[in-house]
Each structure stands twice: as structure tokens, then as C-alpha cells.
Motif scaffolding. Structure first.
Motif, PDB file in Angstrom:
ATOM      1  N   GLY A 208       3.438  -9.186 -32.154  1.00 46.56           N
ATOM      2  CA  GLY A 208       2.919  -8.526 -33.413  1.00 46.56           C
ATOM      3  C   GLY A 208       1.418  -8.940 -33.541  1.00 46.56           C
ATOM      4  O   GLY A 208       0.916  -8.586 -34.683  1.00 46.56           O
ATOM      5  N   VAL A 209       0.770  -9.487 -32.841  1.00 46.97           N
ATOM      6  CA  VAL A 209      -0.542 -10.078 -33.228  1.00 46.97           C
ATOM      7  C   VAL A 209      -1.436  -9.055 -33.690  1.00 46.97           C
ATOM      8  O   VAL A 209      -2.222  -9.141 -34.432  1.00 46.97           O
ATOM      9  N   GLY A 210      -1.393  -7.958 -32.596  1.00 45.37           N
ATOM     10  CA  GLY A 210      -2.358  -6.977 -33.003  1.00 45.37           C
ATOM     11  C   GLY A 210      -2.234  -6.210 -34.520  1.00 45.37           C
ATOM     12  O   GLY A 210      -3.133  -5.911 -34.999  1.00 45.37           O
ATOM     13  N   ALA A 211      -0.663  -6.127 -34.504  1.00 40.48           N
ATOM     14  CA  ALA A 211      -0.711  -5.593 -35.983  1.00 40.48           C
ATOM     15  C   ALA A 211      -0.774  -6.481 -37.209  1.00 40.48           C
ATOM     16  O   ALA A 211      -1.224  -5.870 -37.855  1.00 40.48           O
ATOM     17  N   ARG A 212      -0.740  -7.680 -36.886  1.00 38.44           N
ATOM     18  CA  ARG A 212      -1.141  -8.577 -37.925  1.00 38.44           C
ATOM     19  C   ARG A 212      -2.571  -8.505 -38.238  1.00 38.44           C
ATOM     20  O   ARG A 212      -3.234  -8.599 -39.443  1.00 38.44           O
ATOM     21  N   ARG A 213      -3.407  -8.268 -37.036  1.00 40.40           N
ATOM     22  CA  ARG A 213      -4.729  -8.265 -37.182  1.00 40.40           C
ATOM     23  C   ARG A 213      -5.066  -6.855 -38.086  1.00 40.40           C
ATOM     24  O   ARG A 213      -6.175  -6.949 -38.760  1.00 40.40           O
ATOM     25  N   TYR A 214      -4.422  -5.637 -37.555  1.00 38.45           N
ATOM     26  CA  TYR A 214      -4.713  -4.371 -38.360  1.00 38.45           C
ATOM     27  C   TYR A 214      -4.434  -4.752 -39.734  1.00 38.45           C
ATOM     28  O   TYR A 214      -5.209  -4.425 -40.792  1.00 38.45           O
ATOM     29  N   LEU A 215      -3.452  -5.521 -40.262  1.00 40.85           N
ATOM     30  CA  LEU A 215      -3.091  -5.600 -41.782  1.00 40.85           C
ATOM     31  C   LEU A 215      -3.930  -6.297 -42.384  1.00 40.85           C
ATOM     32  O   LEU A 215      -4.416  -6.101 -43.509  1.00 40.85           O
ATOM     33  N   GLU A 216      -4.488  -7.410 -41.547  1.00 42.06           N
ATOM     34  CA  GLU A 216      -5.638  -8.269 -42.264  1.00 42.06           C
ATOM     35  C   GLU A 216      -6.998  -7.534 -42.303  1.00 42.06           C
ATOM     36  O   GLU A 216      -7.707  -7.693 -43.478  1.00 42.06           O
TER      37      GLU A 216
ATOM     38  N   ALA B 131      10.898  -9.257 -37.491  1.00 39.07           N
ATOM     39  CA  ALA B 131      10.622 -10.221 -36.642  1.00 39.07           C
ATOM     40  C   ALA B 131       9.626 -10.214 -35.658  1.00 39.07           C
ATOM     41  O   ALA B 131       8.886 -11.153 -35.009  1.00 39.07           O
ATOM     42  N   ARG B 132       9.585  -8.814 -35.200  1.00 41.20           N
ATOM     43  CA  ARG B 132       8.598  -8.556 -34.021  1.00 41.20           C
ATOM     44  C   ARG B 132       6.989  -8.705 -34.455  1.00 41.20           C
ATOM     45  O   ARG B 132       6.309  -9.340 -33.790  1.00 41.20           O
ATOM     46  N   LEU B 133       6.904  -8.397 -35.742  1.00 37.95           N
ATOM     47  CA  LEU B 133       5.735  -8.496 -36.381  1.00 37.95           C
ATOM     48  C   LEU B 133       5.223  -9.743 -36.378  1.00 37.95           C
ATOM     49  O   LEU B 133       4.196 -10.411 -36.376  1.00 37.95           O
ATOM     50  N   ALA B 134       6.155 -10.879 -36.867  1.00 42.63           N
ATOM     51  CA  ALA B 134       6.084 -12.411 -36.909  1.00 42.63           C
ATOM     52  C   ALA B 134       5.674 -12.951 -35.533  1.00 42.63           C
ATOM     53  O   ALA B 134       5.197 -14.093 -35.275  1.00 42.63           O
ATOM     54  N   SER B 135       6.097 -12.215 -34.518  1.00 41.65           N
ATOM     55  CA  SER B 135       6.241 -12.912 -32.818  1.00 41.65           C
ATOM     56  C   SER B 135       4.797 -12.761 -32.501  1.00 41.65           C
ATOM     57  O   SER B 135       3.851 -12.016 -33.044  1.00 41.65           O
ATOM     58  N   ASP B 136       4.622 -13.182 -31.098  1.00 39.66           N
ATOM     59  CA  ASP B 136       3.520 -13.078 -30.396  1.00 39.66           C
ATOM     60  C   ASP B 136       3.029 -11.434 -30.135  1.00 39.66           C
ATOM     61  O   ASP B 136       1.935 -11.258 -29.982  1.00 39.66           O
TER      62      ASP B 136
ATOM     63  N   PRO C  39       7.500  -2.909 -30.734  1.00 40.96           N
ATOM     64  CA  PRO C  39       6.899  -2.931 -29.533  1.00 40.96           C
ATOM     65  C   PRO C  39       6.753  -1.745 -28.593  1.00 40.96           C
ATOM     66  O   PRO C  39       7.697  -0.807 -28.659  1.00 40.96           O
ATOM     67  N   ASP C  40       5.629  -1.922 -27.632  1.00 42.45           N
ATOM     68  CA  ASP C  40       5.336  -0.686 -26.812  1.00 42.45           C
ATOM     69  C   ASP C  40       6.259  -0.640 -25.706  1.00 42.45           C
ATOM     70  O   ASP C  40       6.121  -0.904 -24.620  1.00 42.45           O
ATOM     71  N   ASP C  41       7.653  -0.397 -26.093  1.00 42.95           N
ATOM     72  CA  ASP C  41       8.606  -0.639 -25.124  1.00 42.95           C
ATOM     73  C   ASP C  41       9.750   0.362 -25.403  1.00 42.95           C
ATOM     74  O   ASP C  41      10.350   0.507 -26.333  1.00 42.95           O
ATOM     75  N   LYS C  42      10.263   1.304 -24.327  1.00 37.73           N
ATOM     76  CA  LYS C  42      11.301   2.353 -24.603  1.00 37.73           C
ATOM     77  C   LYS C  42      12.458   1.801 -24.590  1.00 37.73           C
ATOM     78  O   LYS C  42      13.332   2.431 -25.052  1.00 37.73           O
ATOM     79  N   LEU C  43      12.829   0.419 -24.174  1.00 38.71           N
ATOM     80  CA  LEU C  43      14.296   0.043 -24.296  1.00 38.71           C
ATOM     81  C   LEU C  43      14.565  -0.947 -25.004  1.00 38.71           C
ATOM     82  O   LEU C  43      15.588  -1.497 -25.165  1.00 38.71           O
ATOM     83  N   ALA C  44      13.394  -1.621 -25.588  1.00 39.88           N
ATOM     84  CA  ALA C  44      13.436  -3.090 -26.344  1.00 39.88           C
ATOM     85  C   ALA C  44      14.507  -3.011 -27.331  1.00 39.88           C
ATOM     86  O   ALA C  44      15.433  -3.726 -27.900  1.00 39.88           O
ATOM     87  N   ILE C  45      14.316  -1.821 -28.400  1.00 39.82           N
ATOM     88  CA  ILE C  45      15.265  -1.813 -29.658  1.00 39.82           C
ATOM     89  C   ILE C  45      16.584  -1.434 -29.132  1.00 39.82           C
ATOM     90  O   ILE C  45      17.690  -1.828 -29.825  1.00 39.82           O
ATOM     91  N   LYS C  46      16.924  -0.688 -28.019  1.00 42.92           N
ATOM     92  CA  LYS C  46      18.114  -0.483 -27.644  1.00 42.92           C
ATOM     93  C   LYS C  46      19.123  -1.871 -27.231  1.00 42.92           C
ATOM     94  O   LYS C  46      20.035  -2.125 -27.664  1.00 42.92           O
TER      95      LYS C  46
END
Length: 613
Positions: free
Chosen positions: A131-139, A124-129, A157-164
Motif C-alpha cells: 500500500g505504499v503507493g496508496a499511502r503516498r496518494y493520501l498524503e 491491512a493491505r494499505l498498511a503493508s508494503d 492489490p492489483d491481483d485478480k485472485l488475492a482477495i479470494k
């Protein structure tokens, strides 16, 4: 309590066909094994064993089961006895009865829920705003949307607490145990994967058990790839990336390809190669080799064409040598220098990869080529070092027959390098047509010469065969003479060399003293024995005769070896002179022909001189 996960691990470590083959005569049938069913009488085989799926099945009586079922039904063991015997064979310890086992099994099952929830969140994070950098990398990498979805790409995401916070329905301790959070003393647990493109790692059943994360841009001090740590679900040395997809594909192709990394797997999958797996960023382990052998008898290891790729190939070879068994080995494909599989298929297409896969290198060839190129071979000491390294590899092989064959083939290669056959100078003849008139006498002289030369062939070969047998017998009777004549012996074509003599040469190369006791042991180990009188006919050669002195034996053996090796050279020169004589009847060519013919005809008298008086 034995959990389903523990029992699955036990079955995965047992090769079912090896177990069944202890009491049933199995025969290869494509990817499976077949036999007449041991559970009912039948004339036509309908009992099959499938190592990849881990079960046996009879199409006649419908007997079906796993390794544990086999031990119960065929051996008559109780369930726990069957489990204990299999566990001992697999090197596993049977868990002791524990009232908390059920609780742990439930906890383990719930870790799968944690990992699947994390995977859904990463996707879901890849499809969100975010993940735009990751999507460009895959492209940029040229991956299609189908590949992105098939392999489950996500983004952390580059966030220490987001997944928790996103997985707050699970206890924090479970997130730590699953490897998603890092717990540090006196600090709040924080996310292991941050700012990375995420790939799920799945077990053979397709369940997410770990993750691999790749940074999008290179940064100093930051590892390009980061894997989950070992957890109750994940052991990197016992896991192959993409095994759940490659297992199904390999049953169709009867092949499995192991590459170095995740992105290589995905690049090849996009190019149409679905039977591809990768280790978890480490050298191929023994367990991973066994997993590969369940999919194919000779897996293909495909390594990058750089120095690191060559080192990886040799590490895999060294891990595999002790495991080798009949019919199971490795094949190696080394890519062109500077290319990985992704680069190759993008630059040269899938056909280039197919071409390489069609010409793999054997494990033996890999070892020989690596050690031959490892150091310069400019001195006898260098060559001796090569032999020592080759024999060190041979010593690692456990199976006696394979060990013996590897030793023989590697020493054959070494012998041809260290003791090349001597080249003799061939006299060049100028084919100049004579101006003399070919009269009746000269024509008759030519026909008689050619006829006489041809008539000698069978007799010469017969005598040479007897001499060759006698030489073998003499050297076997007096093996201490082998070192003095090694160069001449190596000049004899391999197909003409008695296998017993080759065994002794190899023993001498290995540094063994060729005394009667050692010689007997070497021959006995190989199922050979000392020659009998009928092995070399009635001719009593000096170097065979037991009562001959050592000095007489050595001198006559030296002459015998020279005669045996020299006759083909004389004959070749004579044939060339004969061919010239057909075109040029000059007297000097005739004289040369007669000289060579006399040398050939002297073969028999020379043999007689070697006989005991």
C-alpha cells in the motif's frame, strides 16, 4: 418470514410524522414534532415524534414505538395487517411466506460478515508494503491520519485472485454475491477491485454494505471510480455515502449537505463539516431526497462550479419537484467556477465554505436562473419558450398549494422580464437661483402653490382608489379586454393590482381564453369570486356598466387605465417642479407648475367623463 432487513427497509420508507399527523395535531419542536399524547390525557404536550430516529415517545406514559407499533397501538391492527398497510403506502411488496426465508435471512446476515472481513483485509493491505503507493496518494491529497482511519481507507492489490485467497473461509459464491468477485462464463471468478484505493460504504447503522475504489493514476479506458454493483445489501439509489456519521452531526447543526463525491465528503469533514453526504455516483434519486429530508427540512446541495455541476443541480431539482411538500424543499450552493469542495477549503479555507452555505439559492431561484440563461431571449418566440419551460417545471409539482405558489412566483419573474414597466422621460430642470427680488407677492404665490398641492393628496388618492377598484371590476366583467391593455396593466404597481385581476392575467399568459366560463373557473379555483357593486362604490363607470356597448366600454376603459397609471407620473413631475420653484421663481417654472397642477386637477373631471350618463 419478514426479515429484520426487510422491516428496516419498510420503516425507512415511511415518514413517521406524516403517519401520526393523520390523527394527531403535531406541532414543530426543533428537529422533532410534539403533541398532547394520544395514549393518555394530558394538558401539556409530552408526546414527541422523531423522523430521523424513526420512533415516537411519550415522556408521560412512556409509550414508545415505530411506525408499525403506531399502527398496532393507535389503529388496533394486527401485526401483519399493519405491515401490509404500511407496505402499500411505501410501494413495497410483502414477501410471501417461504420456508426458505429464514435461510435467506441467515445468508444475508452472513454477507455482512463477508463485507466486514473484506474491509479489514483492505485496511491491512494499505498498511503493508503493497500500500505504499496508496499511502503516498493520501498524503498528496493532504488527508490526516485521523481522517484515513475514521473513513476506513484501504487498498486493493492489483491481483485478480488475492482477495479470494484472503477470504477463503467464505464460499466463492458468496464473494460473487457480495460484489467482491466477478463471475464470467467459462472463467474463474476474479477480483472486481484491483490496484485501487478503497473506501467502505456503510448503511445507517454503520455496517459495511459496499465499496468504492479509486485508481491512483489516470489510465486510458479505466474508470476513475468504481463502485460495488447492486447486491442484497447495497442499492446505490437508496444509499447515501457517510449517512451514519452525518445523521448524528445533522441533529446538532440542523443541516445536511449533499456533495457530488466521496472525496468531497472527506475533504469537508477534515475542514470541520461533519454533516455531509454524497450519492453513489449517480443523479440524486427520489429515495435519497427522502433520506435527506429525514435529516433536515431543507438539505443543501453543494455542486461543483462547472457545467456538469449545474446540470447535476437541475437534475436534482427535476427529481425533487414532484416530491415537494409543505416545509420541505432543497437549497443549492454552487461553488466558484473550476472549484470543487476540496479545492475551495484548501485554497480559501473553511470560512469560504461557511460563507457560501450561509447564502444558499432556493429551488425556485435555481429553476428561474437556469431557464432564463438556457437560451438567448432576443425575440418574442424566445420569451414564449422560456415561459413554456417554466410551466413544464410547475406541472411536475404534485402538491396543489406549492404548485400554485411556484406558478405565481415564476410567472411574476417572467412578467417582469417579458413586460417591463414602461419608463417615462423625466424633464431635467436646471436649478438656477433667480436674480429677481423675492417680494411679498411671489412668496405668497409659492406658499399657496405648495399648500394647494399638498391639499390635493388625500382626495386624489381616494378617487384613484375608487377608479382602481372600478377598473378591476370592469376588466373582470369584460375580461376579453385584458390582452389589449396588458402593457398598461403591467405598468400598475403590483401592490395596487387586485389579486383577481392578476389571476386572470396569469390565465391569459397560460394561453387560456378569457371567456366567462373560464374566468369563473379560474377565480373559483383560487377561492375568489366576481366583484360585487360595493367593491367599486357607487360610481357607475362606463366600462363597468352592464348595458354599455362594447365599443363605449373599450374606449372608456382605455382612458381609465391611462388616468390610473398616469396620475403618479404627473404628481412626481409636479413635486420636482415644486422643489425647483422653491429655489427659482422664474415665470417659466411657474407656468410649468400651473400646467402640471391643472393636469392633476383635471383628474376628477376626467373621471366624471367616464361615468354613465
Amino acid at each position: 418470514m419478514l426479515t429484520p432487513q426487510w422491516l428496516d427497509e419498510l420503516k425507512s420508507r415511511i415518514t413517521l410524522s406524516s403517519l401520526v399527523q393523520k390523527t394527531v395535531n403535531l406541532q414543530r419542536a426543533g428537529r422533532e414534532w410534539k403533541a398532547c399524547c394520544p395514549f393518555h390525557n394530558e394538558a401539556t404536550p409530552s408526546f414527541y415524534v422523531n423522523d430521523q430516529k424513526g420512533f415516537y415517545h411519550c415522556f408521560g406514559c412512556q409509550a414508545h414505538g415505530s411506525a408499525i407499533d403506531w399502527m398496532i397501538e393507535q389503529r388496533g391492527l394486527q401485526f401483519m395487517d399493519a405491515v401490509k398497510e404500511l407496505a402499500a403506502e411505501a410501494g413495497m411488496e410483502v414477501p410471501a411466506p417461504d420456508p426458505r426465508a429464514a435461510e435467506r435471512a441467515e445468508k444475508r446476515a452472513s454477507l455482512h460478515d463477508v463485507m466486514q472481513a473484506a474491509q479489514d483485509w483492505f485496511v491491512a493491505r494499505l498498511a503493508s508494503d503493497e500500500g505504499v503507493g496508496a499511502r503516498r496518494y493520501l498524503e498528496k491529497r493532504g488527508l490526516s491520519q485521523r481522517m484515513i482511519e475514521q473513513f476506513g481507507f484501504g487498498y486493493a492489490p492489483d491481483d485478480k485472485l488475492a482477495i479470494k485467497q484472503a477470504l477463503s473461509q467464505f464460499d466463492e459464491a458468496m464473494l460473487v454475491e457480495a460484489g467482491l468477485l466477478i463471475a464470467v462464463d467459462d472463467k474463474l471468478p476474479y477480483a472486481r477491485f484491483r490496484g485501487r484505493l478503497m473506501l467502505p460504504i456503510q448503511d445507517a447503522r454503520g455496517r459495511v454494505i459496499a465499496f468504492g475504489g479509486r485508481i491512483l493514476e489516470s489510465r486510458d479506458g479505466i474508470a476513475k471510480y468504481l463502485n460495488s454493483p447492486d447486491t442484497p445489501l447495497f442499492d446505490k439509489g437508496r444509499t447515501l455515502y457517510n449517512i451514519h456519521r452525518a445523521g448524528a452531526a445533522s441533529r446538532k447543526t440542523e443541516r445536511v449537505i449533499a456533495v457530488e463525491g466521496y472525496m468531497d465528503v472527506i475533504a469537508l469533514a477534515q475542514a470541520g463539516f461533519e454533516d455531509v453526504v454524497a450519492p453513489m455516483g449517480t443523479a440524486l434519486t427520489e429515495t435519497q431526497v427522502e433520506l435527506l429530508w429525514r435529516m433536515a427540512d431543507k438539505p443543501v446541495l453543494c455542486f461543483d462550479g462547472d457545467a456538469a455541476g449545474q446540470r447535476a443541480a437541475m437534475r436534482a431539482a427535476e427529481r425533487t419537484l414532484p416530491l415537494l411538500r409543505p416545509g420541505h424543499s432543497l437549497q443549492i450552493v454552487q461553488l466558484p467556477a473550476g472549484l470543487d469542495p476540496d479545492d475551495l477549503v484548501k485554497q480559501r479555507g473553511a470560512a469560504a465554505m461557511e460563507t457560501l452555505l450561509a447564502r444558499p439559492k432556493s429551488l425556485l431561484d435555481l429553476i428561474w436562473e437556469h431557464e432564463r440563461e438556457a437560451q438567448p431571449l432576443t425575440s418574442p418566440e424566445d420569451k414564449a419558450g422560456l415561459k413554456e419551460r417554466l410551466l413544464d417545471h410547475v406541472a411536475a409539482i404534485q402538491h396543489p398549494d406549492i404548485k400554485s405558489l411556484y406558478k405565481r412566483e415564476l410567472l411574476d419573474l417572467y412578467g417582469r422580464l417579458a413586460f417591463p414597466q414602461r419608463e417615462f422621460k423625466k424633464r431635467e430642470w436646471t436649478q438656477k437661483r433667480s436674480t429677481n427680488i423675492i417680494d411679498f407677492v411671489e412668496e405668497k404665490r409659492r406658499r399657496d402653490a405648495l399648500k394647494h398641492s399638498a391639499a390635493l393628496t388625500k382626495q386624489e388618492q381616494y378617487l384613484r382608489n375608487r377608479l382602481g377598484s372600478a377598473l378591476t371590476a370592469g376588466l373582470l366583467r369584460r375580461p376579453y379586454l385584458i390582452p389589449a391593455h396588458a402593457a398598461d396593466i403591467f405598468a400598475i404597481p403590483e401592490v395596487e393590482l387586485d389579486p383577481r385581476l392578476r389571476l386572470l392575467i396569469e390565465a391569459w399568459q397560460d394561453g387560456l381564453e378569457l371567456d366567462p366560463i373560464t374566468m369563473g373557473a379560474v377565480l373559483k379555483t383560487a377561492g375568489q369570486e366576481l366583484p360585487k357593486p360595493e367593491d367599486y362604490g357607487r360610481l357607475r363607470f362606463t366600462f363597468v356598466w352592464p348595458r354599455a356597448s362594447d365599443d363605449d366600454a373599450e374606449k372608456s376603459l382605455e382612458k381609465g387605465v391611462g388616468l390610473y397609471a398616469g396620475l403618479p407620473e404627473w404628481k412626481e413631475l409636479l413635486a420636482r417642479v415644486n422643489a425647483s420653484f422653491e429655489q427659482d421663481l422664474r415665470d417659466e417654472i411657474y407656468v410649468e407648475q400651473q400646467r402640471l397642477r391643472a393636469q392633476v386637477e383635471d383628474f376628477l373631471p376626467s373621471i366624471r367623463k367616464l361615468l354613465v350618463a
